[in-house]
Design a protein around this motif. Structure first.
Motif, short mmCIF file in Angstrom:
data_model
loop_
_atom_site.label_atom_id
_atom_site.label_comp_id
_atom_site.label_asym_id
_atom_site.label_seq_id
_atom_site.Cartn_x
_atom_site.Cartn_y
_atom_site.Cartn_z
N ASP A 53 -10.27 -3.81 5.85
CA ASP A 53 -10.98 -2.64 6.38
C ASP A 53 -10.04 -1.47 6.64
O ASP A 53 -10.39 -0.31 6.40
CB ASP A 53 -11.72 -3.00 7.67
N ILE A 54 -8.82 -1.77 7.10
CA ILE A 54 -7.83 -0.71 7.29
C ILE A 54 -7.46 -0.10 5.94
O ILE A 54 -7.37 1.13 5.80
CB ILE A 54 -6.57 -1.26 8.00
N ALA A 55 -7.25 -0.93 4.94
CA ALA A 55 -6.92 -0.43 3.60
C ALA A 55 -8.01 0.48 3.07
O ALA A 55 -7.74 1.56 2.53
CB ALA A 55 -6.69 -1.60 2.65
N LYS A 56 -9.27 0.07 3.24
CA LYS A 56 -10.39 0.89 2.76
C LYS A 56 -10.47 2.22 3.53
O LYS A 56 -10.74 3.28 2.94
CB LYS A 56 -11.70 0.11 2.91
N ALA A 57 -10.22 2.17 4.84
CA ALA A 57 -10.26 3.40 5.64
C ALA A 57 -9.16 4.37 5.21
O ALA A 57 -9.37 5.58 5.15
CB ALA A 57 -10.11 3.06 7.12
N LEU A 58 -8.00 3.84 4.90
CA LEU A 58 -6.89 4.68 4.45
C LEU A 58 -7.21 5.31 3.10
O LEU A 58 -6.94 6.50 2.88
CB LEU A 58 -5.60 3.86 4.36
N CYS A 59 -7.78 4.53 2.21
CA CYS A 59 -8.15 5.07 0.89
C CYS A 59 -9.22 6.14 1.02
O CYS A 59 -9.19 7.15 0.32
CB CYS A 59 -8.60 3.95 -0.03
N GLU A 60 -10.16 5.92 1.92
CA GLU A 60 -11.20 6.93 2.16
C GLU A 60 -10.59 8.21 2.71
O GLU A 60 -10.94 9.32 2.28
CB GLU A 60 -12.25 6.39 3.11
N GLU A 61 -9.65 8.08 3.63
CA GLU A 61 -8.99 9.24 4.21
C GLU A 61 -8.19 10.00 3.15
O GLU A 61 -8.14 11.23 3.15
CB GLU A 61 -8.07 8.81 5.35
N MET A 62 -7.59 9.27 2.22
CA MET A 62 -6.80 9.89 1.14
C MET A 62 -7.66 10.35 -0.03
O MET A 62 -7.16 10.93 -0.97
CB MET A 62 -5.75 8.90 0.63
N GLN A 63 -8.97 10.03 0.04
CA GLN A 63 -9.90 10.33 -1.04
C GLN A 63 -9.42 9.70 -2.35
O GLN A 63 -9.43 10.33 -3.41
CB GLN A 63 -10.09 11.84 -1.19
N ALA A 64 -9.01 8.45 -2.24
CA ALA A 64 -8.52 7.72 -3.40
C ALA A 64 -9.36 6.48 -3.63
O ALA A 64 -9.90 5.90 -2.69
CB ALA A 64 -7.06 7.30 -3.17
N ASP A 65 -9.50 6.08 -4.89
CA ASP A 65 -10.18 4.83 -5.21
C ASP A 65 -9.25 3.67 -4.86
O ASP A 65 -8.04 3.77 -5.01
CB ASP A 65 -10.52 4.77 -6.69
N CYS A 66 -9.85 2.58 -4.40
CA CYS A 66 -9.08 1.39 -4.02
C CYS A 66 -9.44 0.22 -4.92
O CYS A 66 -10.62 0.00 -5.21
CB CYS A 66 -9.41 0.97 -2.60
N GLU A 67 -8.44 -0.52 -5.31
CA GLU A 67 -8.66 -1.84 -5.91
C GLU A 67 -7.87 -2.82 -5.06
O GLU A 67 -6.63 -2.76 -5.02
CB GLU A 67 -8.18 -1.88 -7.36
N ILE A 68 -8.55 -3.70 -4.36
CA ILE A 68 -7.89 -4.64 -3.46
C ILE A 68 -7.93 -6.02 -4.09
O ILE A 68 -8.99 -6.51 -4.48
CB ILE A 68 -8.57 -4.64 -2.07
N ILE A 69 -6.75 -6.62 -4.21
CA ILE A 69 -6.64 -7.91 -4.89
C ILE A 69 -5.97 -8.93 -3.98
O ILE A 69 -5.22 -8.59 -3.08
CB ILE A 69 -5.85 -7.78 -6.21
N ALA A 70 -6.26 -10.22 -4.24
CA ALA A 70 -5.64 -11.31 -3.49
C ALA A 70 -4.37 -11.75 -4.20
O ALA A 70 -4.33 -11.84 -5.43
CB ALA A 70 -6.61 -12.48 -3.37
N GLN A 71 -3.34 -12.01 -3.41
CA GLN A 71 -2.06 -12.46 -3.96
C GLN A 71 -1.45 -13.49 -3.00
O GLN A 71 -1.39 -13.26 -1.80
CB GLN A 71 -1.11 -11.26 -4.10
N ALA A 72 -1.03 -14.63 -3.53
CA ALA A 72 -0.39 -15.66 -2.70
C ALA A 72 0.83 -15.07 -2.00
O ALA A 72 1.56 -14.26 -2.56
CB ALA A 72 0.01 -16.85 -3.56
N TRP A 73 1.05 -15.51 -0.76
CA TRP A 73 2.09 -14.91 0.08
C TRP A 73 3.48 -15.03 -0.54
O TRP A 73 4.26 -14.08 -0.50
CB TRP A 73 2.07 -15.58 1.46
N ASP A 74 3.80 -16.19 -1.10
CA ASP A 74 5.16 -16.39 -1.62
C ASP A 74 5.56 -15.34 -2.65
O ASP A 74 6.73 -14.98 -2.74
CB ASP A 74 5.28 -17.78 -2.26
#
Length: 256
Positions: A53-74
């Motif tokens: 949700d923070i990532a989406k809010a930041l992208c909205e504030e920057m007026q940028a499209d977001c692509e959020i992906i899952a990545q293993a921590w290691d």
């Protein structure tokens, strides 16, 4: 070159420029997807959580499209360094070691390391109190570094996910686990109320835990770092951050 061909070439070039511009403003963001309530995959397969949700809010504030992906921590920092994505919003603590590989925004939240054990256990984050105890921790985390640096006499079992070390705690294979305080309190509330508790106060040692959780950005992308820092300052100021935080936590994790 015939006029028609020239116009066609210009059209192709212009079209390419539009596509490039659109691509340039599509920010690829990685998160882990295995760290609820900060980031997790819901029943429908969607990434959810405070980080998302923070990532989406930041992208909205920057007026940028977001692509959020899952990545293993290691592999999450190597993936950023090699350009698989542009930023990491995954509850990553800011540490000097990580700063050697990536740049960080200002912290977007601050929480300490908690030791969780059965309520009748006398273990604690004190000299000698973890000697000989078997403690679970997620590998490649600041919490693993804390145990290695300050409690070398403990037997530390490293796990791929927090969920797995919590399962081993419940099965009696571990004397305790160390993890992020909010995350561990959430787990106690849902799965271990009355049976497990946080022992003492969470550790906030900056040498191990860092300055707080920050957004990691490739060192070759200072422009994105500046945009994210500016957007973060804005949502902290205009109430958007507080609204998101309140939807997840009954207390503040707002950075100092």
């Amino acid at each position: 070159m015939p006029m028609q061909t020239k116009l066609l070439s210009l059209s192709i070039i212009a079209g390419s420029m539009v596509v490039s511009a659109a691509q340039a403003d599509t920010i690829r963001i990685a998160t882990e997807g295995a760290y609820p309530p900060f980031n997790y995959i819901d029943e429908s397969g969607e990434l959810k959580g405070f980080d998302v949700d923070i990532a989406k809010a930041l992208c909205e504030e920057m007026q940028a499209d977001c692509e959020i992906i899952a990545q293993a921590w290691d592999g999450i920092i190597p993936g950023l360094v090699t350009g698989r994505y542009d930023a990491i919003v995954a509850s990553m603590s800011i540490t000097e070691r990580r700063k050697e590989a990536v740049n960080f925004t200002r912290p977007y939240y601050q929480v300490g390391a908690a030791l969780v054990a059965p309520v009748d256990s006398d273990i604690a984050f004190e000299p000698g109190r973890l000697d000989g105890k078997v403690i679970g921790v997620q590998r490649a985390t600041t919490y693993a570094n804390l145990l290695a640096g300050e409690y070398p006499e403990a037997t530390v079992n490293n796990y791929d996910t927090v969920e797995n070390h919590n399962l081993d705690l419940q099965s009696g294979r571990l004397d305790g686990v160390v993890g992020q305080a909010v995350l561990m309190q959430e787990w106690i509330n849902e799965h271990g109320k009355g049976a497990y508790e946080i022992k003492g106060e969470p550790v906030l040692d900056v040498d191990y835990i860092g300055e707080g959780a920050g957004i990691a950005v490739n060192k070759n992308n200072p422009e994105l770092l500046e945009r994210l820092d500016t957007a973060l300052a804005t949502i902290l100021e205009n109430g958007v951050y507080d609204d998101i935080s309140a939807s997840y936590f009954p207390f503040s994790i707002r950075p100092q």
